[in-house]
Design a protein around this motif. Structure first.
Motif, PDB file in Angstrom:
ATOM      1  N   SER A  30     -27.708 -57.645   3.859  1.00  0.00           N
ATOM      2  CA  SER A  30     -26.505 -56.897   3.522  1.00  0.00           C
ATOM      3  C   SER A  30     -26.724 -55.436   3.881  1.00  0.00           C
ATOM      4  N   THR A  31     -25.734 -54.797   4.464  1.00  0.00           N
ATOM      5  CA  THR A  31     -25.894 -53.384   4.825  1.00  0.00           C
ATOM      6  C   THR A  31     -26.054 -52.514   3.577  1.00  0.00           C
ATOM      7  N   ASN A  32     -25.349 -52.833   2.497  1.00  0.00           N
ATOM      8  CA  ASN A  32     -25.536 -52.080   1.261  1.00  0.00           C
ATOM      9  C   ASN A  32     -26.946 -52.253   0.708  1.00  0.00           C
ATOM     10  N   SER A  33     -27.468 -53.475   0.799  1.00  0.00           N
ATOM     11  CA  SER A  33     -28.816 -53.732   0.286  1.00  0.00           C
ATOM     12  C   SER A  33     -29.862 -52.981   1.095  1.00  0.00           C
ATOM     13  N   VAL A  34     -29.700 -52.967   2.419  1.00  0.00           N
ATOM     14  CA  VAL A  34     -30.639 -52.234   3.273  1.00  0.00           C
ATOM     15  C   VAL A  34     -30.593 -50.745   2.947  1.00  0.00           C
ATOM     16  N   ALA A  35     -29.384 -50.202   2.803  1.00  0.00           N
ATOM     17  CA  ALA A  35     -29.248 -48.782   2.471  1.00  0.00           C
ATOM     18  C   ALA A  35     -29.923 -48.462   1.146  1.00  0.00           C
ATOM     19  N   ARG A  36     -29.726 -49.312   0.158  1.00  0.00           N
ATOM     20  CA  ARG A  36     -30.325 -49.080  -1.158  1.00  0.00           C
ATOM     21  C   ARG A  36     -31.852 -49.107  -1.074  1.00  0.00           C
ATOM     22  N   ARG A  37     -32.402 -50.065  -0.329  1.00  0.00           N
ATOM     23  CA  ARG A  37     -33.869 -50.153  -0.201  1.00  0.00           C
ATOM     24  C   ARG A  37     -34.426 -48.929   0.518  1.00  0.00           C
ATOM     25  N   GLU A  38     -33.735 -48.484   1.564  1.00  0.00           N
ATOM     26  CA  GLU A  38     -34.225 -47.319   2.303  1.00  0.00           C
ATOM     27  C   GLU A  38     -34.178 -46.063   1.442  1.00  0.00           C
ATOM     28  N   LEU A  39     -33.121 -45.912   0.678  1.00  0.00           N
ATOM     29  CA  LEU A  39     -33.020 -44.759  -0.218  1.00  0.00           C
ATOM     30  C   LEU A  39     -34.150 -44.766  -1.236  1.00  0.00           C
ATOM     31  N   ALA A  40     -34.398 -45.914  -1.844  1.00  0.00           N
ATOM     32  CA  ALA A  40     -35.439 -46.015  -2.867  1.00  0.00           C
ATOM     33  C   ALA A  40     -36.828 -45.772  -2.275  1.00  0.00           C
ATOM     34  N   ALA A  41     -37.065 -46.297  -1.074  1.00  0.00           N
ATOM     35  CA  ALA A  41     -38.386 -46.194  -0.461  1.00  0.00           C
ATOM     36  C   ALA A  41     -38.723 -44.767  -0.041  1.00  0.00           C
ATOM     37  N   ARG A  42     -37.690 -43.996   0.307  1.00  0.00           N
ATOM     38  CA  ARG A  42     -37.961 -42.673   0.873  1.00  0.00           C
ATOM     39  C   ARG A  42     -37.582 -41.526  -0.052  1.00  0.00           C
ATOM     40  N   ALA A  43     -37.137 -41.846  -1.259  1.00  0.00           N
ATOM     41  CA  ALA A  43     -36.695 -40.801  -2.181  1.00  0.00           C
ATOM     42  C   ALA A  43     -37.809 -39.845  -2.568  1.00  0.00           C
ATOM     43  N   ALA A  44     -39.036 -40.346  -2.695  1.00  0.00           N
ATOM     44  CA  ALA A  44     -40.139 -39.517  -3.174  1.00  0.00           C
ATOM     45  C   ALA A  44     -40.916 -38.838  -2.047  1.00  0.00           C
ATOM     46  N   LEU A  45     -40.510 -39.059  -0.801  1.00  0.00           N
ATOM     47  CA  LEU A  45     -41.224 -38.474   0.330  1.00  0.00           C
ATOM     48  C   LEU A  45     -40.908 -36.990   0.472  1.00  0.00           C
ATOM     49  N   PRO A  46     -41.763 -36.249   1.180  1.00  0.00           N
ATOM     50  CA  PRO A  46     -41.465 -34.831   1.429  1.00  0.00           C
ATOM     51  C   PRO A  46     -40.135 -34.678   2.162  1.00  0.00           C
ATOM     52  N   GLY A  47     -39.561 -33.497   2.083  1.00  0.00           N
ATOM     53  CA  GLY A  47     -38.232 -33.256   2.618  1.00  0.00           C
ATOM     54  C   GLY A  47     -38.014 -33.737   4.027  1.00  0.00           C
ATOM     55  N   LYS A  48     -38.922 -33.460   4.946  1.00  0.00           N
ATOM     56  CA  LYS A  48     -38.732 -33.828   6.348  1.00  0.00           C
ATOM     57  C   LYS A  48     -38.787 -35.328   6.577  1.00  0.00           C
ATOM     58  N   LEU A  51     -34.654 -39.713   3.800  1.00  0.00           N
ATOM     59  CA  LEU A  51     -33.568 -40.317   4.544  1.00  0.00           C
ATOM     60  C   LEU A  51     -32.522 -39.264   4.868  1.00  0.00           C
ATOM     61  N   LEU A  52     -32.139 -39.199   6.135  1.00  0.00           N
ATOM     62  CA  LEU A  52     -31.103 -38.265   6.544  1.00  0.00           C
ATOM     63  C   LEU A  52     -29.744 -38.800   6.121  1.00  0.00           C
ATOM     64  N   LEU A  53     -29.035 -38.035   5.332  1.00  0.00           N
ATOM     65  CA  LEU A  53     -27.695 -38.412   4.889  1.00  0.00           C
ATOM     66  C   LEU A  53     -26.684 -37.398   5.409  1.00  0.00           C
ATOM     67  N   PRO A  54     -25.512 -37.893   5.732  1.00  0.00           N
ATOM     68  CA  PRO A  54     -25.013 -39.271   5.665  1.00  0.00           C
ATOM     69  C   PRO A  54     -25.671 -40.169   6.735  1.00  0.00           C
ATOM     70  N   LYS A  55     -25.932 -41.402   6.338  1.00  0.00           N
ATOM     71  CA  LYS A  55     -26.491 -42.388   7.257  1.00  0.00           C
ATOM     72  C   LYS A  55     -25.581 -43.593   7.342  1.00  0.00           C
ATOM     73  N   LEU A  56     -25.427 -44.108   8.562  1.00  0.00           N
ATOM     74  CA  LEU A  56     -24.589 -45.280   8.800  1.00  0.00           C
ATOM     75  C   LEU A  56     -25.480 -46.459   9.182  1.00  0.00           C
ATOM     76  N   ILE A  57     -25.322 -47.562   8.471  1.00  0.00           N
ATOM     77  CA  ILE A  57     -26.054 -48.795   8.763  1.00  0.00           C
ATOM     78  C   ILE A  57     -25.047 -49.851   9.188  1.00  0.00           C
ATOM     79  N   VAL A  58     -25.280 -50.480  10.334  1.00  0.00           N
ATOM     80  CA  VAL A  58     -24.356 -51.455  10.913  1.00  0.00           C
ATOM     81  C   VAL A  58     -25.110 -52.752  11.163  1.00  0.00           C
TER      82      VAL A  58
END
Length: 285
Positions: A30-48, A51-58
């Motif tokens: 699911s595109t929503n599921s992928v977006a949620r996993r990517e957000l969670a995985a990269r939330a704690a990473l340094p700024g650079k 995840l670049l937002l807004p991001k489009l997943i297709v």
């Protein structure tokens, strides 16, 4: 050839400067599921590295697509499936208006569809389903993603607050209805079918939709109110008797009188006028 068209569509979307990243999958759950996993995985990473937002997943295909109330969304080739992940900088300053995001997103899908079929046929079923000539063309699923305070630098973002929003869209472009579940084939349609069998390119539709969706959201954020009249003109339910379900045991049957300035559905029963903020419209006539 398909890969080349996809690459060209991605380049055009990124070139507009609003959406910062685009990722296109052949098949995912699911595109929503992928977006949620990517957000969670990269939330704690340094700024650079965040995840670049807004991001489009297709995605070309989904194996676990879903709509409202966790209903399965049939997601084969021919359906344009995407999620736009945005942060609070794309929302109005007053959070009281944030619930309108569903209506704004649905309107953007309707406006995009109207570029490929007769605009007079395109209607909106509150809050965000798109119909053409009485058949469902598209659906929108808005989800929030609370992934911690480090995702955004905004002072408004605090621990435990929602950090981003996922706008999931399924738009039927060119479907093979012979392969569809029979009940769905009776109730749904696609752009190609409505256009009389014309071959419509999903890449062209994607660019149109990404452009319209981002523009509609940003205009709404900046306080433009013309969306409300446009929505009312396309409202499928106005002047119809609707059956609304607000919970497991609460239901309402009455005359729909459109939407108010906050985007609430106005329904008048035999006793009074009621304003619905959340409900499922299970039937109308």
């Amino acid at each position: 050839m398909w890969v080349d068209r996809r690459a060209a569509a991605i380049e055009e979307i990124l070139g507009q400067g609003r959406i910062k990243d685009v990722e296109w999958f052949d098949e995912i759950d699911s595109t929503n599921s992928v977006a949620r996993r990517e957000l969670a995985a990269r939330a704690a990473l340094p700024g650079k590295d965040r995840l670049l937002l807004p991001k489009l997943i297709v995605a070309d295909r989904q194996t676990a697509g879903r709509g409202r109330s966790l209903r399965q969304w049939w997601s084969p080739d021919g359906c344009l499936m995407l999620t736009l992940a945005i942060d609070a900088s794309w929302l109005p300053p007053d959070s009281a208006h944030w619930s309108q995001l569903a209506l704004i997103s649905g309107m953007a899908v309707a406006n995009s569809a109207a570029q490929f079929v007769d605009p007079a046929q395109v209607q909106l079923k509150w809050p965000n389903d798109v119909y053409v000539s009485g058949r469902k063309l598209a659906g929108v699923l808005i989800e929030s993603a609370a992934v911690g305070p480090s995702l955004l630098t905004s002072e408004a973002e605090k621990p435990g607050r929602v950090a981003s929003w996922l706008i999931g869209i399924g738009l039927n472009v060119a479907m093979d209805w012979r392969a569809a579940p029979p009940d769905l084939a009776r109730k749904a349609t696609c752009l190609s079918t409505v256009a009389g069998g014309v071959d419509i390119d999903r890449c062209v539709v994607l660019v149109e939709l990404a452009t319209e969706l981002s523009q509609c959201i940003l205009d709404w954020r900046d306080g433009h109110l013309d969306w409300l009249e446009h929505w009312r003109q396309r409202c499928l339910l106005t002047s119809r008797i609707v059956h609304a379900r607000m919970g497991a045991e609460e239901e309402l049957i009455g005359l729909c009188e459109g939407i108010d300035s906050l985007g609430r559905l106005i329904v008048r029963d035999e006793n009074r006028q009621q304003f619905l903020t959340t409900a499922e419209i299970v039937n109308w006539q």
